[in-house]
Design a protein around this motif. Structure first.
Motif, PDB file in Angstrom:
ATOM      1  N   LYS A  32     -84.533  52.488-108.725  1.00 54.63           N
ATOM      2  CA  LYS A  32     -84.853  51.154-109.255  1.00 54.63           C
ATOM      3  C   LYS A  32     -83.791  50.126-108.877  1.00 54.63           C
ATOM      4  O   LYS A  32     -84.054  48.937-108.892  1.00 54.63           O
ATOM      5  CB  LYS A  32     -84.951  51.217-110.789  1.00 54.63           C
ATOM      6  CG  LYS A  32     -86.210  51.885-111.282  1.00 54.63           C
ATOM      7  CD  LYS A  32     -86.183  51.912-112.810  1.00 54.63           C
ATOM      8  CE  LYS A  32     -87.029  53.064-113.339  1.00 54.63           C
ATOM      9  NZ  LYS A  32     -86.569  53.497-114.674  1.00 54.63           N
ATOM     10  N   ARG A  33     -82.580  50.591-108.578  1.00 53.73           N
ATOM     11  CA  ARG A  33     -81.486  49.662-108.269  1.00 53.73           C
ATOM     12  C   ARG A  33     -81.383  49.498-106.754  1.00 53.73           C
ATOM     13  O   ARG A  33     -80.471  50.012-106.128  1.00 53.73           O
ATOM     14  CB  ARG A  33     -80.156  50.178-108.836  1.00 53.73           C
ATOM     15  CG  ARG A  33     -79.968  49.871-110.287  1.00 53.73           C
ATOM     16  CD  ARG A  33     -80.916  50.648-111.167  1.00 53.73           C
ATOM     17  NE  ARG A  33     -80.702  50.386-112.590  1.00 53.73           N
ATOM     18  CZ  ARG A  33     -80.897  51.274-113.537  1.00 53.73           C
ATOM     19  NH1 ARG A  33     -81.309  52.484-113.224  1.00 53.73           N
ATOM     20  NH2 ARG A  33     -80.698  50.941-114.784  1.00 53.73           N
ATOM     21  N   ASN A  34     -82.346  48.798-106.206  1.00 54.80           N
ATOM     22  CA  ASN A  34     -82.420  48.728-104.749  1.00 54.80           C
ATOM     23  C   ASN A  34     -82.406  47.293-104.219  1.00 54.80           C
ATOM     24  O   ASN A  34     -82.936  47.012-103.164  1.00 54.80           O
ATOM     25  CB  ASN A  34     -83.684  49.455-104.261  1.00 54.80           C
ATOM     26  CG  ASN A  34     -84.937  48.811-104.805  1.00 54.80           C
ATOM     27  OD1 ASN A  34     -84.863  47.901-105.628  1.00 54.80           O
ATOM     28  ND2 ASN A  34     -86.081  49.262-104.354  1.00 54.80           N
ATOM     29  N   SER A  35     -81.821  46.390-104.993  1.00 54.14           N
ATOM     30  CA  SER A  35     -81.801  44.991-104.556  1.00 54.14           C
ATOM     31  C   SER A  35     -80.391  44.432-104.660  1.00 54.14           C
ATOM     32  O   SER A  35     -79.490  45.084-105.193  1.00 54.14           O
ATOM     33  CB  SER A  35     -82.725  44.169-105.442  1.00 54.14           C
ATOM     34  OG  SER A  35     -82.161  44.081-106.735  1.00 54.14           O
ATOM     35  N   SER A  36     -80.195  43.210-104.174  1.00 52.79           N
ATOM     36  CA  SER A  36     -78.853  42.614-104.235  1.00 52.79           C
ATOM     37  C   SER A  36     -78.497  42.255-105.678  1.00 52.79           C
ATOM     38  O   SER A  36     -77.344  41.994-105.996  1.00 52.79           O
ATOM     39  CB  SER A  36     -78.783  41.390-103.336  1.00 52.79           C
ATOM     40  OG  SER A  36     -79.835  40.515-103.636  1.00 52.79           O
ATOM     41  N   ARG A  37     -79.488  42.231-106.552  1.00 54.76           N
ATOM     42  CA  ARG A  37     -79.242  41.972-107.969  1.00 54.76           C
ATOM     43  C   ARG A  37     -78.541  43.175-108.601  1.00 54.76           C
ATOM     44  O   ARG A  37     -77.664  43.075-109.435  1.00 54.76           O
ATOM     45  CB  ARG A  37     -80.581  41.717-108.672  1.00 54.76           C
ATOM     46  CG  ARG A  37     -80.530  40.773-109.829  1.00 54.76           C
ATOM     47  CD  ARG A  37     -81.936  40.300-110.220  1.00 54.76           C
ATOM     48  NE  ARG A  37     -82.977  41.298-109.983  1.00 54.76           N
ATOM     49  CZ  ARG A  37     -83.317  42.238-110.834  1.00 54.76           C
ATOM     50  NH1 ARG A  37     -82.708  42.333-111.999  1.00 54.76           N
ATOM     51  NH2 ARG A  37     -84.265  43.094-110.533  1.00 54.76           N
ATOM     52  N   ALA A  80     -77.469  47.108-106.959  1.00 56.95           N
ATOM     53  CA  ALA A  80     -77.567  48.052-105.849  1.00 56.95           C
ATOM     54  C   ALA A  80     -76.754  49.305-106.150  1.00 56.95           C
ATOM     55  O   ALA A  80     -75.537  49.257-106.288  1.00 56.95           O
ATOM     56  CB  ALA A  80     -77.083  47.395-104.560  1.00 56.95           C
ATOM     57  N   THR A  94     -73.080  46.917-106.239  1.00 55.16           N
ATOM     58  CA  THR A  94     -73.513  45.517-106.366  1.00 55.16           C
ATOM     59  C   THR A  94     -72.379  44.543-106.035  1.00 55.16           C
ATOM     60  O   THR A  94     -72.539  43.657-105.216  1.00 55.16           O
ATOM     61  CB  THR A  94     -74.047  45.240-107.783  1.00 55.16           C
ATOM     62  OG1 THR A  94     -74.860  46.333-108.192  1.00 55.16           O
ATOM     63  CG2 THR A  94     -74.856  43.962-107.816  1.00 55.16           C
ATOM     64  N   LEU A 143     -77.779  47.343 -98.486  1.00 50.38           N
ATOM     65  CA  LEU A 143     -79.061  47.058 -99.125  1.00 50.38           C
ATOM     66  C   LEU A 143     -80.154  47.969 -98.578  1.00 50.38           C
ATOM     67  O   LEU A 143     -81.062  48.370 -99.307  1.00 50.38           O
ATOM     68  CB  LEU A 143     -79.441  45.592 -98.935  1.00 50.38           C
ATOM     69  CG  LEU A 143     -78.696  44.639 -99.866  1.00 50.38           C
ATOM     70  CD1 LEU A 143     -79.018  43.184 -99.536  1.00 50.38           C
ATOM     71  CD2 LEU A 143     -79.036  44.932-101.332  1.00 50.38           C
ATOM     72  N   GLU A 144     -80.035  48.282 -97.314  1.00 53.79           N
ATOM     73  CA  GLU A 144     -80.993  49.192 -96.681  1.00 53.79           C
ATOM     74  C   GLU A 144     -80.976  50.557 -97.376  1.00 53.79           C
ATOM     75  O   GLU A 144     -81.993  51.213 -97.539  1.00 53.79           O
ATOM     76  CB  GLU A 144     -80.605  49.349 -95.217  1.00 53.79           C
ATOM     77  CG  GLU A 144     -81.431  50.340 -94.483  1.00 53.79           C
ATOM     78  CD  GLU A 144     -82.129  49.704 -93.294  1.00 53.79           C
ATOM     79  OE1 GLU A 144     -82.390  50.426 -92.352  1.00 53.79           O
ATOM     80  OE2 GLU A 144     -82.389  48.488 -93.333  1.00 53.79           O
TER      81      GLU A 144
END
Ligand code: HEM
Length: 139
Positions: free
Chosen positions: A30-35, A37, A49, A63-64
């Motif tokens: 679920k933690r896969n964004s720049s918000r 990571a 992050t 991020l990838e």
């Protein structure tokens, strides 16, 4: 060291004593964004992050891999000892062992090493045994 100071200032949760928190791969995914990571390296979960903008290899590559097991990509780059030391600052917990074994990547590997290779070995040994026994008897 500047990196160390930042890590402590943020009060990394898992840096103290006591058992490290355990996360399932679903939670990490679920933690896969720049918000937010997170990534997994060698069975450990890292919250990168606040490292995204600082990573010498760039934010993009992190991020990838965010939300995933990044062990292979991390190792492929051949990160320095310094880079490995830096990991500690971002450590937040361990991957749940059951969820890790459900990971298709690792479970395929586990399947090959725990089943196919020994079965194949046993077959070859069995065939060799037969071959030599039959051969031995006939001559
Ligand atoms: C928390 C995890 C990571 C940390 C602390 C970290 C740290 C670093 C550091 C310190 C460097 C500078 C070179 C070195 O000292 O080795 C670097 C370079 C690099 N990293 Fe990472 N890294 C992390 C994860 C990743 C991941 C998952 C990738 C995925 C591909 C990656 C790709 C790269 C690349 C491409 C470079 C540039 C190499 C170069 O220009 O020579 N890193 N990283």
């Amino acid at each position: 060291m500047e990196g160390g100071r930042r890590g402590e200032a943020a009060g990394t949760t898992a840096s103290g004593d006591g058992p490290a928190p355990v996360f399932t791969l679903e939670e990490v995914a679920k933690r896969n964004s720049s918000r937010e990571a997170w990534l997994v390296i060698h069975g450990r979960v890292y919250d990168v992050t606040r490292f995204l903008a600082e990573h010498p290899g760039g934010e993009e590559v992190l991020l990838e891999q965010a939300g995933k097991d990044a062990t292979e990509s991390f190792e492929d780059v051949g990160h320095s000892t310094d880079a490995r030391e830096m990991l500690k600052q971002y450590f937040i917990g361990e991957v749940h062992p059951v969820s890790a074994s459900c990971n298709p990547q690792t479970s395929t590997k586990a399947f090959w090493s725990t089943w196919l290779i020994p079965i194949f070995g046993a077959l070859v040994l069995g065939l060799m045994y037969r071959y030599y026994m039959v051969d031995g008897k006939s001559s």
